[in-house]
Design a protein around this motif. Structure first.
Motif, PDB file in Angstrom:
ATOM      1  N   ARG A   1       8.630 -53.266  -5.442  1.00 35.44           N
ATOM      2  CA  ARG A   1       9.652 -54.140  -4.859  1.00 35.44           C
ATOM      3  C   ARG A   1      10.569 -54.677  -5.949  1.00 35.44           C
ATOM      4  N   LEU A   2      11.886 -54.586  -5.714  1.00 29.38           N
ATOM      5  CA  LEU A   2      12.891 -55.077  -6.645  1.00 29.38           C
ATOM      6  C   LEU A   2      13.872 -55.981  -5.919  1.00 29.38           C
ATOM      7  N   LEU A   3      14.430 -56.913  -6.665  1.00 26.14           N
ATOM      8  CA  LEU A   3      15.447 -57.796  -6.107  1.00 26.14           C
ATOM      9  C   LEU A   3      16.445 -58.104  -7.214  1.00 26.14           C
ATOM     10  N   LEU A   4      17.730 -57.987  -6.898  1.00 27.29           N
ATOM     11  CA  LEU A   4      18.776 -58.431  -7.809  1.00 27.29           C
ATOM     12  C   LEU A   4      19.267 -59.780  -7.315  1.00 27.29           C
ATOM     13  N   ARG A   5      19.197 -60.769  -8.205  1.00 29.52           N
ATOM     14  CA  ARG A   5      19.568 -62.131  -7.837  1.00 29.52           C
ATOM     15  C   ARG A   5      20.722 -62.595  -8.729  1.00 29.52           C
ATOM     16  N   GLN A   6      21.664 -63.322  -8.140  1.00 28.44           N
ATOM     17  CA  GLN A   6      22.766 -63.892  -8.897  1.00 28.44           C
ATOM     18  C   GLN A   6      22.882 -65.377  -8.576  1.00 28.44           C
ATOM     19  N   GLU A   7      22.669 -66.216  -9.590  1.00 30.63           N
ATOM     20  CA  GLU A   7      22.737 -67.665  -9.427  1.00 30.63           C
ATOM     21  C   GLU A   7      21.899 -68.148  -8.237  1.00 30.63           C
ATOM     22  N   GLY A   8      20.704 -67.602  -8.121  1.00 31.74           N
ATOM     23  CA  GLY A   8      19.789 -68.016  -7.061  1.00 31.74           C
ATOM     24  C   GLY A   8      19.939 -67.256  -5.764  1.00 31.74           C
ATOM     25  N   ARG A   9      21.041 -66.536  -5.588  1.00 30.57           N
ATOM     26  CA  ARG A   9      21.287 -65.830  -4.327  1.00 30.57           C
ATOM     27  C   ARG A   9      20.825 -64.370  -4.430  1.00 30.57           C
ATOM     28  N   PRO A  10      19.937 -63.909  -3.542  1.00 32.23           N
ATOM     29  CA  PRO A  10      19.592 -62.488  -3.529  1.00 32.23           C
ATOM     30  C   PRO A  10      20.802 -61.666  -3.066  1.00 32.23           C
ATOM     31  N   VAL A  11      21.142 -60.627  -3.848  1.00 30.99           N
ATOM     32  CA  VAL A  11      22.286 -59.794  -3.481  1.00 30.99           C
ATOM     33  C   VAL A  11      21.907 -58.339  -3.236  1.00 30.99           C
ATOM     34  N   LEU A  12      20.713 -57.930  -3.678  1.00 36.75           N
ATOM     35  CA  LEU A  12      20.316 -56.536  -3.502  1.00 36.75           C
ATOM     36  C   LEU A  12      18.798 -56.448  -3.455  1.00 36.75           C
ATOM     37  N   LEU A  13      18.279 -55.777  -2.434  1.00 43.09           N
ATOM     38  CA  LEU A  13      16.849 -55.508  -2.323  1.00 43.09           C
ATOM     39  C   LEU A  13      16.587 -54.028  -2.588  1.00 43.09           C
ATOM     40  N   GLY A  14      15.473 -53.740  -3.236  1.00 41.17           N
ATOM     41  CA  GLY A  14      15.107 -52.359  -3.484  1.00 41.17           C
ATOM     42  C   GLY A  14      13.609 -52.170  -3.366  1.00 41.17           C
ATOM     43  N   ARG A  15      13.215 -50.962  -2.943  1.00 37.05           N
ATOM     44  CA  ARG A  15      11.790 -50.633  -2.908  1.00 37.05           C
ATOM     45  C   ARG A  15      11.610 -49.146  -3.176  1.00 37.05           C
ATOM     46  N   VAL A  16      10.746 -48.857  -4.146  1.00 39.31           N
ATOM     47  CA  VAL A  16      10.435 -47.471  -4.468  1.00 39.31           C
ATOM     48  C   VAL A  16       9.639 -46.876  -3.323  1.00 39.31           C
ATOM     49  N   ASP A  17       9.978 -45.638  -2.930  1.00 40.29           N
ATOM     50  CA  ASP A  17       9.237 -45.032  -1.819  1.00 40.29           C
ATOM     51  C   ASP A  17       7.816 -44.695  -2.257  1.00 40.29           C
ATOM     52  N   GLY A  18       6.964 -44.437  -1.285  1.00 35.45           N
ATOM     53  CA  GLY A  18       5.537 -44.293  -1.549  1.00 35.45           C
ATOM     54  C   GLY A  18       5.192 -43.202  -2.537  1.00 35.45           C
ATOM     55  N   ALA A  19       5.992 -42.130  -2.566  1.00 31.93           N
ATOM     56  CA  ALA A  19       5.706 -41.005  -3.452  1.00 31.93           C
ATOM     57  C   ALA A  19       6.426 -41.127  -4.794  1.00 31.93           C
ATOM     58  N   ASN A  20       7.076 -42.261  -5.036  1.00 29.96           N
ATOM     59  CA  ASN A  20       7.814 -42.487  -6.274  1.00 29.96           C
ATOM     60  C   ASN A  20       8.893 -41.427  -6.478  1.00 29.96           C
ATOM     61  N   GLU A  21       9.524 -41.014  -5.392  1.00 27.42           N
ATOM     62  CA  GLU A  21      10.548 -39.976  -5.455  1.00 27.42           C
ATOM     63  C   GLU A  21      11.952 -40.519  -5.236  1.00 27.42           C
ATOM     64  N   GLY A  22      12.068 -41.822  -5.053  1.00 24.14           N
ATOM     65  CA  GLY A  22      13.386 -42.391  -4.826  1.00 24.14           C
ATOM     66  C   GLY A  22      13.300 -43.879  -4.593  1.00 24.14           C
ATOM     67  N   LEU A  23      14.457 -44.475  -4.336  1.00 25.83           N
ATOM     68  CA  LEU A  23      14.549 -45.922  -4.195  1.00 25.83           C
ATOM     69  C   LEU A  23      15.416 -46.261  -2.993  1.00 25.83           C
ATOM     70  N   PHE A  24      14.847 -47.039  -2.065  1.00 23.44           N
ATOM     71  CA  PHE A  24      15.611 -47.572  -0.944  1.00 23.44           C
ATOM     72  C   PHE A  24      16.296 -48.861  -1.392  1.00 23.44           C
ATOM     73  N   LEU A  25      17.590 -48.998  -1.067  1.00 25.76           N
ATOM     74  CA  LEU A  25      18.340 -50.197  -1.415  1.00 25.76           C
ATOM     75  C   LEU A  25      18.972 -50.800  -0.168  1.00 25.76           C
ATOM     76  N   HIS A  26      19.031 -52.122  -0.143  1.00 25.69           N
ATOM     77  CA  HIS A  26      19.726 -52.839   0.938  1.00 25.69           C
ATOM     78  C   HIS A  26      20.570 -53.935   0.300  1.00 25.69           C
ATOM     79  N   HIS A  27      21.889 -53.873   0.534  1.00 28.67           N
ATOM     80  CA  HIS A  27      22.803 -54.879   0.003  1.00 28.67           C
ATOM     81  C   HIS A  27      22.816 -56.096   0.929  1.00 28.67           C
ATOM     82  N   LEU A  28      22.723 -57.268   0.307  1.00 29.08           N
ATOM     83  CA  LEU A  28      22.751 -58.511   1.069  1.00 29.08           C
ATOM     84  C   LEU A  28      24.114 -59.202   1.010  1.00 29.08           C
ATOM     85  N   GLY A  29      25.002 -58.723   0.136  1.00 29.07           N
ATOM     86  CA  GLY A  29      26.324 -59.323   0.024  1.00 29.07           C
ATOM     87  C   GLY A  29      26.324 -60.560  -0.843  1.00 29.07           C
ATOM     88  N   GLY A  30      27.524 -61.081  -1.089  1.00 28.14           N
ATOM     89  CA  GLY A  30      27.665 -62.323  -1.840  1.00 28.14           C
ATOM     90  C   GLY A  30      27.804 -62.159  -3.339  1.00 28.14           C
TER      91      GLY A  30
END
Length: 281
Positions: A35-64
């Motif tokens: 599990r990964l999270l990009l945070r800016q000044e306390g606000r989450p702006v990007l979520l990420g999670r490595v897939d189960g087989a470690n073959e890629g990364l799912f990302l979800h933009h939260l905006g802001g």
């Protein structure tokens, strides 16, 4: 903000940042389960999670997300003595929402990329995307806000600058957890350059090895070289000054280091709660 030390090198600009132990305002946080999270000044702006087989990364933009740079003016790039690397370094040092923390940081211009970087591996999907690591890595570009269409008014103005050769560089951050780059500044300028048929000129921010690390590796390389050349071998002896060794030692201070991730407060449960809220939204 405290200025960083500019190392005296014959090559790229290296900032030795001290007095900012972190975590910085713009930072990655991590929790178990990839599990990964990009945070800016306390606000989450990007979520990420490595897939189960470690073959890629799912990302979800939260905006802001907000750029750490002020809007660059075309007058800066029209000036013959303008150095975008040093200007961007100064802006990053002064930014209240940037990624700098105690480390050595390299900033360098880059104008040529492999063809896939700005074509197939430029993320255009929003808010969800997937970075496929299966084909020997990814090495693409992730925007932090939606990309504008090529005919948007601001992009059209930048396209004119691209044709004139006055378009300010895009600022990229090399992130090892993504196996690619984040656009920190210049989303519309990137679209404009691509619409005009070329890769965007970029300034790339990369964390490089700390001094104690590269000096230790340098000593190990020299010791290994001396061990090998001291052993009796058939044929002519290699010269005392080995060009390959010299090149390795010269590059070591600029070798990339892993992007730092701080522990995610609340751990996996906090990440899961953010992800569930994002799905509901």
């Amino acid at each position: 903000m405290k200025r960083a030390v500019r190392e005296r090198t014959a090559g790229p600009l290296v900032l030795a940042v001290r007095g900012r132990p972190g975590p910085p305002p713009l930072r990655f946080e991590a929790a178990d389960g990839g599990r990964l999270l990009l945070r800016q000044e306390g606000r989450p702006v990007l979520l990420g999670r490595v897939d189960g087989a470690n073959e890629g990364l799912f990302l979800h933009h939260l905006g802001g997300y907000r750029s750490p740079l002020p809007p660059p003016h075309a007058a800066l790039t029209r000036s013959g003595d303008h150095n975008p690397v040093h200007q961007y370094a100064r802006w990053l040092e002064e930014a209240p929402n940037g990624p700098l923390h105690d480390a050595r940081w390299l900033l360098g211009e880059r104008r040529v990329f492999p063809p896939y970087v700005w074509t197939g591996d430029l993320v255009r999907d929003w808010p969800d995307c997937y970075l496929d690591w299966c084909a020997g890595g990814w090495q693409g570009v992730v925007p932090l806000r939606p990309l504008s269409p090529p005919d948007a008014p601001r992009v059209k103005a930048y396209r004119r600058q691209a044709r004139e050769g006055t378009l300010a560089p895009v600022l990229l951050w090399s992130v090892t957890a993504l196996d690619g780059w984040l656009i920190l500044d210049g989303h519309d300028r990137a679209v404009a350059a691509l619409a005009e048929g070329g890769d965007p000129a970029c300034v790339v921010l990369t964390r490089v090895l700390d001094e104690d690390v590269w000096r230790r590796q340098s000593d190990e390389c020299v010791e290994e070289h001396l061990r090998r050349t001291a052993a009796p071998t058939p044929g002519p002896r290699r010269p005392a000054t080995d060009p390959a060794l010299a090149a390795t030692l010269a590059d070591l201070p600029y070798d990339p280091a892993r992007t730092v991730s701080w522990p995610l407060p609340g751990g996996p449960a906090a990440w899961d709660a953010l992800a569930a809220h994002a799905v509901l939204d």
